[in-house]
Structures are given as C-alpha cells and as structure tokens.
Design an enzyme around this catalytic site. Structure first.
Site, PDB file in Angstrom:
ATOM      1  N   LYS A 282       9.910 103.356 -48.896  1.00 44.69           N
ATOM      2  CA  LYS A 282      10.807 102.624 -48.014  1.00 44.69           C
ATOM      3  C   LYS A 282      10.919 103.283 -46.647  1.00 44.69           C
ATOM      4  CE  LYS A 282      15.133 100.059 -48.598  1.00 44.69           C
ATOM      5  NZ  LYS A 282      16.331  99.897 -49.440  1.00 44.69           N
ATOM      6  N   HIS A 327      17.578  94.217 -62.621  1.00 42.36           N
ATOM      7  CA  HIS A 327      17.087  94.266 -61.235  1.00 42.36           C
ATOM      8  C   HIS A 327      17.495  92.978 -60.539  1.00 42.36           C
ATOM      9  CE1 HIS A 327      14.354  94.905 -57.828  1.00 42.36           C
ATOM     10  NE2 HIS A 327      14.152  96.128 -58.288  1.00 42.36           N
ATOM     11  N   GLN A 336       6.791  94.246 -54.415  1.00 38.60           N
ATOM     12  CA  GLN A 336       7.173  94.872 -55.676  1.00 38.60           C
ATOM     13  C   GLN A 336       6.763  94.081 -56.914  1.00 38.60           C
ATOM     14  OE1 GLN A 336      10.921  97.171 -56.072  1.00 38.60           O
ATOM     15  NE2 GLN A 336      11.565  96.036 -54.270  1.00 38.60           N
ATOM     16  N   ASP A 442     -11.324 111.616 -21.354  1.00 37.54           N
ATOM     17  CA  ASP A 442     -10.429 112.528 -22.073  1.00 37.54           C
ATOM     18  C   ASP A 442     -10.598 113.948 -21.539  1.00 37.54           C
ATOM     19  OD1 ASP A 442      -8.693 113.588 -23.966  1.00 37.54           O
ATOM     20  OD2 ASP A 442     -10.286 113.827 -25.469  1.00 37.54           O
TER      21      ASP A 442
END
Length: 669
Positions: A282, A327, A336, A442
């Site tokens: 998460k 759940h 999920q 660069d």
C-alpha cells in the site's frame, strides 16, 4: 426502527423451567437467557426502542429487563387476556406504539445467530426468515413462496413451502397493512389465531420476501429438548473462530463497524500486516507494526492479534484454520482478487466460510486517506522514509523518474505475485535522465537550479522517498549548499561519485579519460556535507568508481572503508561488466568488516541478478537507473516514424496509450 418482542405466552411445554418466570428468561448459556441474548443483539444493532408484550409474571419480566442495564427504552404492554388469546391480541394491545415505524418483530422464545439478525436488519425490503435446508416441521410455521415473495404463513401448508421462523423485518407501510388486518380480526373477536392468519388475508398488499438462513441457527424453544439442542448450538457458535486482516494504521469508524460484525460470528483473531507487507502493498506505514498491533489488541471483541507477514493469507489460514474469514466486498475485483481466490480455495479445503460485508466508501474515509498522503509528501516525513525502509525491508528498490508523469508511474505501479505485492520503494533522479529529457549531454551541464525544479515537479505529485544523483558533488563549497537544499526539500539520499573534472558517464569506463579523486579530497567532501546537514535522516552515499576505472578490488575496498569513516551513510559500488562476480566479491569482502552500512548497486549492465539475490548477498538498495528513459524514446521514435510513413495517425494508435488512461494516472489534487 423499533423492536417488537412477544412475551405473553404461557410456555406450558417447558414444564418446571417456567414455573417461576416466563419462558424468555430461560437460561441458554451460563451468561445469557433467551431474552438477554435477544436484547443484547438488538442494542448492538443500534436499535433503542423496544416494545415488549407481557402476560403472566409481568412484573418479574419488567424488572428483569431493567436489570440488564442495556441502552434500551422499553415500552411494556400487558395482554390482560394472555391465557385466553394468542399473540395476535398482544400485538393489538400494543398497536398504538407500533404505527408509523419500521419494525423488527420476534417471538420471545426465538434464538438466532448474530449473522442472521444482521442480514434481517440489512434487508431493504420487508422479510421473514426461512430455511431452504431444514426439514419441514409438522406443527410449526412454514412459508408458502411464489415469485420471490411470501404468500401464506402457517402450520398447515406443505406445498411450495420452506420452514419458517417468526423473525421479521417489516417496513412501516407493509406493517401498517398487516396491523390494520390484525385490528380487524381482533375487533371481530377473532383473537385466538396466529397473527399470520391476518397476514394471509392481505399478503397481496403486504409484500414480505423470504430471507434464507439455510442451516444457520434460528430456532424457537418450546420444550426442554429444544432447549438442549439450541444451547448446544449456541455453545458451538461461541467456540467458532474468525479471522480478519488489516494493514490499517489509521483506524476509522468503518473499520470498527466491520470488527464488531466479525466479533459476533465467533472468537475474533486479527492479523496485522507486517511493516514490510504494508510498505510493499500500500504505502509506507504511518505507524510501525508493534503500535498497530497494540491498537487492535485494545479493541473490544478482539480475542487475539497476530502478524500476517505477507498480503497472502495462506500461512495464517493453514495455521489457525478459522471457521470464518471476514473481509469487505471490495476485493471481489481488482488487484486483490487473486488473494481472495486463494482464501476461498484454502477455506474450501477444510470447510471454512468467507463472509463479505459491503465495503464502506464513505467520502470522509477518502478524505482521511488523502490526508495521510499529504502527510507522507511533506519534506520531513518523506526524507526519513528511505532509512526506515532499509531497516524494515533489508533491501529496497528505486526506479528512475525524470518528470511528474514518470514519478507517478513509479509511485503507482505494483504487481501481485505468489501472494506477495511488489512496488518500487523510492525514486532515483538521475543526472543522465534529467539531462536527456532536456536534450542536453550528461556532463553536469544542467545546473542544480534546473535539477531542483525536476525534484519539485516529482515531489508535487508523489509521496515516495527520493534518491538524488549528485554526480561528483562539484566543489566542496558547492556541495555543502547542495546538501542543505536537498535536505530542506525532503530528499532522502544524495549519491556522489569519487571522480573529478568534466563528467563522463561511468559506463564508458576507460574508453574516455576519467580521473578518480584522491581518497583524502573525497573524504573531506563527504565530511563537509555531513557537517552541513541538519537532520539525522538525510543520507550521503559515496559512489566508488574503482571497478569502472579498473583500479582493482583492493582500491575499491580501501576507499569504501575510508568513506564510511569520513561519515558516508552508504556505499555505492558500480561495475560495467555483465558478469556480477566483482560486485558480489566486493559486497562479501566489505560485509566481513562492516555489517551495517547500506550498500547500493545499479544493475544496468549486470541486469540478470534478482533483488532477492542482491538481498541475500548483503545489498540494501537496488536502483534501476534509466529504464524508463531508455524505453520511452524508442517508442516515441517508432510512433513518429509510423505517422510519417503513413501520412496519418491511425496506424500509430495501437502503439499509444489512450489519453483517458493517461489522465487516470494523474491525481486530481
């Protein structure tokens, strides 16, 4: 809503058990009577008004209800003809208390599971409990069902019927139709029949649907034998185990509500995701595991709290074998879903059951999540996360980002594999990619002011920690100001390489002239940078170019230990070889003397090594330094060429992401 509980019956069939009190006061467990259990469930459901009809032992019943000290307001209505009438007359006596409200109606000798009661209350239509699995009783209620609604209720029906129990939820308009008919019956002196006889006369106007409780507990107690069976079933229910899992470090009323529901199913164990699992699935947890665990341990109804190490439930389900897993229904689709499918499969192995409640998407909960994201994006919080993640996970990964949109890709990309979730832990702001995005070489041509703007663009829309490519760090006097600026902005780490002069990309190695700084000079630069920083979380990483410049392993190790002694918080070892052997050798030899200083690698050349292999050998940070840049430019060139070749854009569309999909990557705020 009001509860109507009918307790005016005599209960003769219970024998001596009802010789001193009404049947509803019969004990079914060591802590509950039939009635106390009913009233506790009513109170837990948030119902506050209870209308109770009484008969014999009226005073005993009234005093008993008040002694329970539940948050309920009782209206007791005594049926003075309790021994000469049926409960239709008791309801008639209470009619003035019942009109105009939704009603949950139950007989006072009825025992039911919490889950059955919850389903009754959640029904949007008037309903009666029925069972599709129980055998049809000879002398008890059965419901005649046609077209999804109940037509008749009685003991005499046997066709198109299910076993039924007198537990109803009745909408005010439906109950008014039925109650008006009960009034008509009673005022016509038809008072010894069931209330359902009146319903049967008006069932076409009073719509009640069947609510199937199957083989769950919902049974009346009429005899001592019934009491024995029901008490055993209640004891069995109280021994059932329930499992839930949370990552939540920010609890809100939605979490508490579902925990209360789950606790009603049995002894509740809560699995708390480990810090590593939360960070991978998460976002970085606002509170560490031990604090989150402590919160759940102090919630009423929670019997035990255990760690769930992965997003997958498999390990804990195989160990605990709960009767129920609870759940929200939000995991039926989306990211999920594979986790849910695994849970269903494991429960099927031993007969467990998945219970899913409607997911609460209350806007205030979304506001809380937004607030947490805002907190994570603040400089102090973001700066500290990288060091914490390294301590938490052992090995973290970072992906190159050179703009707001590439930052969002890094922020939001995640995959689910083998019960685990994977996402990038941090973002790498590379001088190569920053320069390339601006179409410049660069060679440290893009100044720090411009590069800081890139950091601002990325920080404005993301929350993850940032590792900054500081090239050589420039002059020591300049590096001091760079450190202060990066630290103030919320960057977690700056990496500087031990080279001097005009910068050339390390992957050219000895093909171009590159000069390595002296150990003394580079140590002085590190020390100056450390002295300049204000917070302990900011990290300076020393990048060693010895292997790139073919100066040998001993030189690389000598520099590494010197840089750590000078104050470097981490060491980056680089190689341009595809064979990772020299990287592994460096890590092994370094770890023999230094077990704790983080080691950073950038596997651009040795890209066959997995993160797990890096972690096993002692690497702490893996940076994917330029993959988004390298993948983006060929795709854009191909689209441009296709448009030119076809003189239109149609052929290029298959190569393009839709604007709608791109917009969904960009947060509204």
């Amino acid at each position: 809503m009001k509860a109507l509980v009918l307790n005016s019956g005599l209960g003769h069939r219970m024998g001596v058990l009802t010789s001193e009190h009404p049947k509803c006061m019969t004990e079914i467990t060591s802590r509950d009577t039939i009635l106390s259990r009913q009233l506790r469930l009513i109170a837990d459901a948030g119902i506050r008004e209870v209308v109770m009809t009484t008969g014999y032992y009226n005073e005993i019943l009234v005093n008993y209800c008040r002694s329970l000290d539940l948050p309920l307001h009782f209206t007791f209505v005594n049926n003075p003809l309790y021994d000469k009438t049926n409960y239709i007359y008791s309801i008639y006596c209470a009619k003035d208390e019942l009109y105009g409200d939704d009603i949950v109606l139950m007989h006072g000798d009825l025992v039911f599971e919490e889950e059955v009661f919850a389903r009754v209350l959640e029904s949007e239509e008037s309903c009666m409990t029925v069972s599709s699995t129980l055998a049809l009783p000879e002398k008890d209620f059965k419901a005649v069902i046609h077209n999804g609604r109940i037509d008749k209720v009685g003991i005499e029906f046997f066709t198109d019927v299910m076993a039924a129990q007198p537990l109803y939820k009745l909408r005010a308009d439906d109950f008014k139709v039925w109650l008006d008919e009960m009034v008509r019956f009673c005022e016509s002196d038809n008072r010894r029949c069931y209330a359902e006889n009146a319903f049967n006369e008006v069932s076409d106007k009073c719509k009640i649907i069947p609510l199937d409780f199957a083989d769950a507990l919902c049974a009346e107690i009429d005899t001592p034998e019934d009491l024995s069976v029901v008490s055993a079933k209640v004891h069995e229910l109280e021994q059932r185990s329930v499992y839930m899992c949370f990552s939540a470090d920010m609890l809100h009323s939605g979490h508490i509500a579902i925990i209360k529901k789950a606790a009603k199913l049995g002894k509740l164990t809560i699995g708390v995701l480990s810090d590593e699992a939360v960070a991978s699935y998460k976002r970085f947890p606002l509170m560490p595991y031990e604090e989150r665990k402590s919160i759940f341990e102090n919630i009423s109804g929670v019997c035990a709290v255990v760690e769930q190490k992965e997003l997958s439930y498999a390990e804990n389900l195989h160990r605990l074998r709960p009767d129920f897993v609870v759940h929200g229904d939000d995991w039926k689709t989306g990211f999920q879903k594979p986790i849910r499918d695994e849970v269903v499969e494991i429960l099927a192995e031993y007969g467990g059951k998945l219970v899913e409640y409607k997911y609460s998407d209350d806007p205030k909960y979304l506001e809380l999540e937004k607030a947490s994201r805002a907190q994570m994006s603040t400089p102090d919080f973001r700066r500290s996360r990288l060091k914490k993640l390294i301590g938490m996970k052992g090995c973290v990964s970072a992906l190159e980002a050179h703009s707001g949109i590439t930052g969002l890709i890094c922020e939001n990309t995640k995959v689910l594999r083998d019960g685990k979730t994977y996402q990038f832990d941090a973002m790498w702001i590379s001088s190569l990619c920053d320069s390339t995005a601006k179409g410049k070489p660069d060679i440290e041509l893009v100044d720090m002011t411009s590069r800081f703007r890139t950091i601002d663009d990325i920080m404005e829309v993301t929350t993850k920690p940032i590792i900054f490519d500081g090239d050589t760090g420039g002059l020591t006097e300049h590096f001091v100001y760079t450190v202060r600026s990066l630290e103030r902005m919320g960057v977690s780490m700056v990496i500087i390489e031990d080279k001097t002069g005009l910068k050339k990309n390390s992957l050219f190695g000895t093909e171009v002239a590159q000069t390595q700084d002296s150990i003394e000079n580079f140590c002085a630069k590190i020390s100056a940078g450390k002295a300049a920083q204000k917070t302990p979380e900011f990290m300076i990483c020393a990048r060693i170019e010895s292997l790139i410049l073919e100066m040998g392993m001993d030189d690389a190790l000598t520099r590494a230990f010197a840089y750590v002694k000078a104050g470097a918080d981490a060491i980056m070892i680089h190689s341009r070889k595809k064979d990772p052997a020299e990287i592994f050798e460096f890590v092994e030899r370094f770890r023999k003397e230094d077990k704790t200083t983080p080691i950073v690698v950038v596997p651009t050349s040795f890209n066959s090594v997995t993160e797990d292999e890096f972690k096993a050998c002692g690497v702490n940070v893996v940076i994917y330094a330029n993959q988004l840049t390298r993948s983006g430019f060929p795709a854009m060139q191909n689209v441009a060429r296709t448009i030119l070749e076809n003189r239109r854009a149609k052929e290029a569309d298959d190569m393009c992401m839709s604007i709608k999909d791109i917009i969904t990557l960009i947060p509204e705020e």
